[in-house]
Design a protein around this motif. Structure first.
Motif, short mmCIF file in Angstrom:
data_model
loop_
_atom_site.label_atom_id
_atom_site.label_comp_id
_atom_site.label_asym_id
_atom_site.label_seq_id
_atom_site.Cartn_x
_atom_site.Cartn_y
_atom_site.Cartn_z
N PHE A 127 1.93 34.84 -16.93
CA PHE A 127 1.01 35.34 -18.13
C PHE A 127 1.16 36.85 -18.72
O PHE A 127 1.15 36.71 -19.93
N ALA A 185 2.32 32.85 -11.48
CA ALA A 185 1.33 32.43 -12.80
C ALA A 185 0.98 33.89 -13.44
O ALA A 185 0.79 34.03 -14.49
N CYS A 199 -4.93 28.09 -8.04
CA CYS A 199 -4.71 28.84 -6.91
C CYS A 199 -5.87 29.24 -6.11
O CYS A 199 -6.04 29.35 -5.00
N TYR A 210 -1.57 27.77 -19.71
CA TYR A 210 -1.12 27.00 -18.42
C TYR A 210 -1.26 27.84 -17.22
O TYR A 210 -1.59 27.56 -16.08
N ALA A 211 -0.67 29.25 -17.38
CA ALA A 211 -0.51 30.10 -16.72
C ALA A 211 -1.96 30.54 -15.92
O ALA A 211 -2.40 30.54 -14.95
N LEU A 224 -3.24 27.66 -13.84
CA LEU A 224 -2.32 27.68 -12.38
C LEU A 224 -3.42 28.59 -11.85
O LEU A 224 -3.35 28.60 -10.44
N PHE A 225 -3.53 29.92 -12.19
CA PHE A 225 -4.06 30.96 -11.53
C PHE A 225 -5.61 30.47 -11.13
O PHE A 225 -5.90 30.69 -9.81
N MET A 255 0.74 32.05 -6.98
CA MET A 255 -0.03 32.80 -7.88
C MET A 255 0.54 34.09 -8.62
O MET A 255 0.38 34.22 -9.62
#
Lengths: 363, 490
Positions: B25, B21, B77, B69-70, B73-74, B18
């Protein structure tokens, strides 16, 4: 134009009279006066004693006459004590010869009365407090308006772009964060010695004191305003009002950008920068002007919250104290100021709109 | 027992992910800003000679893809925390986040069901279904529904809160999040998930009981404000003339009154003792009954039996509710007028302070609604269908309530969402000044007010209600935005 301003001013005075009468009525209800009598006189007064105390101190007459006295249209009450022959009256200060006292003393004569809790003339208290609040509001406005206009213009110049979407979301988020929420978050994040960023930064040796900012603006009253003690209150006020102005500016800017003359300019080959700065900006700023002026009344609530949260003894704090201590004259004076601010900004926004927008002409 | 950690045993895996991410970002966002100022643009389509299209990728596009994508991903998570919270067996392994996710299980189920059903049938659901075409509207709807379900599962079925709203354990005063109880009873939840407040009550439970409190008051208060505003705004816009001038002047009076001063005046004990809020409620609550009576009468006056039944029902039900609402015969402090209604018919009493809060919130909101309705009426009454109804010989109230009002619903629904948010903020303001529902009430404004005294030392009691209030209002604003966007597309 002259007749328009005259008519607006007339309506404004009528509104002010109605509103002050409502406040006067609410603060002079019998239970309030009873409490006043008991705090000023004796806590164990009987009902008859309360009535006679009120009568002796000029709270006895009909409400409308007392309102007239407070306004200064009706001569202030005088009363001769039968036993001693001493003359007391609304306009007769302690130790003053009754013959020298003016017949009328009220709002129109500039006499706002006496604060029973602070033991001082209301005029003296209000003046200093207003100055403090004016500083706070001035800074807040100075931060809020340029930032909001910038955000609004940037978002509105290319409607639907990525920049627009992110800035619009930011504006929505800022309108959803009232002062008491953002204030709490700011204090925890930036001004707490145990949580947030300050302990981290202090450990790394990046800041000298224990906190990044000060969570109380008390020192700003005495030692003068610094970035350290004033940044948080100002940001807190500015943030909540900002989103709304920014959204209005964005809507106005987006509308202007779809206008025919902008398309013409673009087809002539004017650069985008020049279109925004020279052609669109001035027309887009007409509508936000009204919104900005109408933000003042909102700001008033914000100021009360922020002054309470950050311990800044300005006008809002005074109003809260006056309301909770049953300080009738002080509360009336505060409400006068509040109503005056609201009405004057409404008037300015109306007149300014007519001046700024050449399409509107009022005969 | 050891205090809980924030993320439990799975944190070792999810926390770095996390953090990565978030860092990615932020870095990519800053690069994006720098590149924009340096004059770089996203790529463009180019047409080849054989008619195919080629998309020219620039570094800008790569940065934007990276940001996407960040964010993904967040979100993954976050879902990971919830799933881990649901699957891991013990509270110690779950950690604070996981345990909270597990307590909120009914809310997650309800949310998933709502979204699944709505998205499946979105083409048949009109404007509500269209909401699911806009990501912003969907995010807003999700946030709002989260709090609505959380309120239901705290206020109606207490499944989410771990402890009572006013249960206090004095050893738990100002304890940090995840602190175990000193000697928990059998079946009692052994931790204070978000710590204890200055009296030793559980912050986590109070936030969710507060949600139930807030969501019980604000929609109803907003609805009342709308009824008052509509009942007065329609005739003001439709008839115009003297009536309009007078009503607009009164609305402007109420709008020029500083909100905060009004609150302080109305809540002062002396003014309450004089019965001012009661008299105001007497006037304000009359409008809904008036609204329904006129609504039914104008529609069914050609069919007297039906009209009589409906109007009679509105008067009977509304009347009993109205009289039970405004009067409270058991309270000897009230003026005589409000004690006349006989005790056996007094169905419910509203605790004194709640009524005052309600009245002040309705009073502050209705002038704005009045202005909006009046403006829309002025616009809509020039339409052809209104002229057609007038030619048919329909009465003015029929035209206002059955021709103009349904056609004004779009902006009104949007404003309703926004106004619930504003009402939530107002309610919080009242609580913040200690003027709220009651001193022990867990509503968010009051909790923030209690927590702010020790804010710089113990931030944990004030922060959760503040974030809760913010997310609910944000959700309502996003929802209104999404609704506005979708309704404009028609």
């Amino acid at each position: 134009m002259g007749a328009f301003i005259l008519r607006r001013t007339g309506v404004m005075i009528l509104t002010a009279l109605c509103l002050t009468f409502v406040v006067f009525f609410l603060t002079n209800l019998f239970p309030n006066l009873e409490k006043l009598a008991k705090t000023q006189g004796n806590a164990r007064m009987t009902d008859e004693e309360v009535v006679s105390w009120l009568d002796r101190n000029g709270y006895g007459g009909p409400l409308i006459v007392r309102y007239g006295e407070w306004l200064g249209l009706v001569p202030g009450w005088t009363r001769e004590d039968e036993a001693t022959g001493e003359i007391t009256g609304r306009c007769i200060d302690f130790g003053m010869d009754p013959a020298d006292a003016p017949t009328r003393c009220g709002l129109l004569q500039g006499d706002l009365g006496f604060s029973t809790v602070s033991d001082d003339e209301v005029g003296n208290i209000i003046g200093g407090r207003l100055l403090l609040t004016l500083k706070l509001m001035g800074w807040a406005f100075g931060v809020m308006v340029p930032a909001a206009l910038l955000v609004g213009v940037l978002a509105g110049m290319r409607e639907g772009s990525r920049l627009d979407r992110s800035l619009s979301t930011f504006s929505i988020a800022s309108t959803a964060t009232p002062e008491y929420v953002s204030g709490v978050i700011f204090i925890v994040l930036l001004a707490s010695s145990t949580a947030g960023l300050s302990p981290l930064l202090a450990e790394w040796g990046w800041i000298e004191g224990r906190t990044l900012f000060l969570g109380s603006a008390r020192s700003a009253m005495e030692d003068g305003i610094t970035f350290w003690n004033f940044a948080l209150p100002v940001t807190t006020i500015a943030l909540y009002g900002m989103g709304y102005i920014a959204r209005m500016t964005r809507a106005s800017m987006a509308e202007v950008m779809t206008a025919q003359y902008i398309r013409t300019a673009r087809l002539k080959g004017v650069s985008f920068r020049n279109i925004v700065l020279k052609h669109a900006l001035r027309n887009a700023l007409i509508a936000p002007f009204t919104v900005i002026m109408l933000q003042f009344p909102w700001l008033l609530t914000g100021v009360v919250i922020v002054e309470t949260l950050f311990n800044y003894n300005g006008f809002g704090w005074t109003m809260v104290q006056a309301a909770s201590n049953n300080d009738i004259e002080l509360l009336l004076a505060c409400s006068i100021v509040a109503v005056f601010v609201v009405l004057v900004t409404q008037l300015i926004s109306d007149i300014g709109y007519v001046f700024l927008n050449p399409r509107i002409r009022i005969a | 027992m050891e205090p809980l950690t924030w993320s439990g045993s799975f944190g070792a895996f999810l926390n770095p992910l996390m953090l990565a991410a978030i860092v990615a970002f932020v870095i990519l966002f800053l690069t994006n800003v720098v590149m924009t100022f340096a004059g770089m643009r996203s790529g463009d389509f180019e047409v080849n000679a054989d008619g195919t299209l080629v998309y020219q990728r620039t570094p800008m596009d790569m940065v934007l893809t990276g940001m996407k994508y960040a964010v993904l991903l967040f979100v993954l998570c976050c879902i990971g925390y919830i799933i881990a919270g649901l699957t891991l067996p013990t509270i110690e392994q779950k950690g604070i986040l996981g345990a909270m996710a597990q307590r909120l299980l009914p809310v997650w189920i309800a949310l998933v069901v709502t979204f699944a059903l709505s998205i499946t049938f979105k083409r048949k659901l009109g404007l509500y279904g269209k909401l699911f075409d806009s990501p912003i509207g969907m995010a807003g709807f999700g946030l709002v529904m989260f709090w609505i379900f959380a309120a239901i599962f705290s206020g109606v079925f207490p499944l989410v809160p771990t402890h009572g709203a006013i249960d206090l354990i004095s050893q738990m005063r100002n304890e940090l999040p995840g602190t175990p109880l000193p000697n928990p009873d059998e079946g009692e939840y052994p931790y204070y998930l978000l710590g204890g407040d200055n009296l030793g009550r559980d912050v986590f439970s109070r936030v969710f009981f507060g949600a139930a409190d807030v969501l019980k008051i604000t929609p109803v208060a907003t609805l009342f404000a709308f009824m008052v505003g509509i009942t007065l705004g329609l005739p003001a816009g439709y008839f115009g003339g003297k009536l309009d001038t007078i009503l607009t002047f009164i609305a402007n009076l109420a709008l020029a009154f500083p909100v905060i001063l009004l609150f302080f005046l109305l809540v002062t004990p002396e003014i309450v003792a004089a019965g001012v809020p009661q008299y105001m409620s007497m006037i304000l609550f009359l409008f809904p009954i008036l609204f329904f009576v006129v609504l039914f009468n104008s529609r069914f006056h050609t069919d007297p039996t039906r009209r009589n039944i409906l109007v009679g029902a509105a008067i009977a039900i509304g009347g009993v509710l109205y009289l039970s609402l405004i009067s409270n015969p058991s309270d000897p402090d009230l003026p005589l007028l409000f004690r006349l209604w006989p005790e056996p018919f007094d169905i419910f009493d509203i605790a004194g302070n709640l009524l005052i809060v309600f009245v002040s919130v309705v009073f502050v909101n209705s002038p704005t609604v009045f202005r909006i309705v009046r403006g829309i009426t002025l616009d809509v009454k020039t339409r052809d269908y209104v002229a057609a109804a007038q030619t048919r010989g329909e009465g003015p109230w029929y035209i206002m309530l059955w021709e103009i009002l349904p056609n004004a619903r779009g902006p009104l629904i949007v404003d309703f969402c926004l106004r619930i948010g504003y009402t939530t903020i107002l309610l919080g303001t009242l609580g913040f000044f200690g003027l709220g529902v009651s001193p022990e009430s867990p509503d968010w404004g009051s909790t923030i007010n209690e927590g702010r005294r020790l804010l710089t030392i113990y931030p944990h009691p004030a922060l959760p209600p503040a974030l809760a209030l913010m997310s609910l209002v944000l959700g309502l604003n996003l929802l209104a935005d999404g609704l506005r966007e979708e309704s404009l597309k028609d």
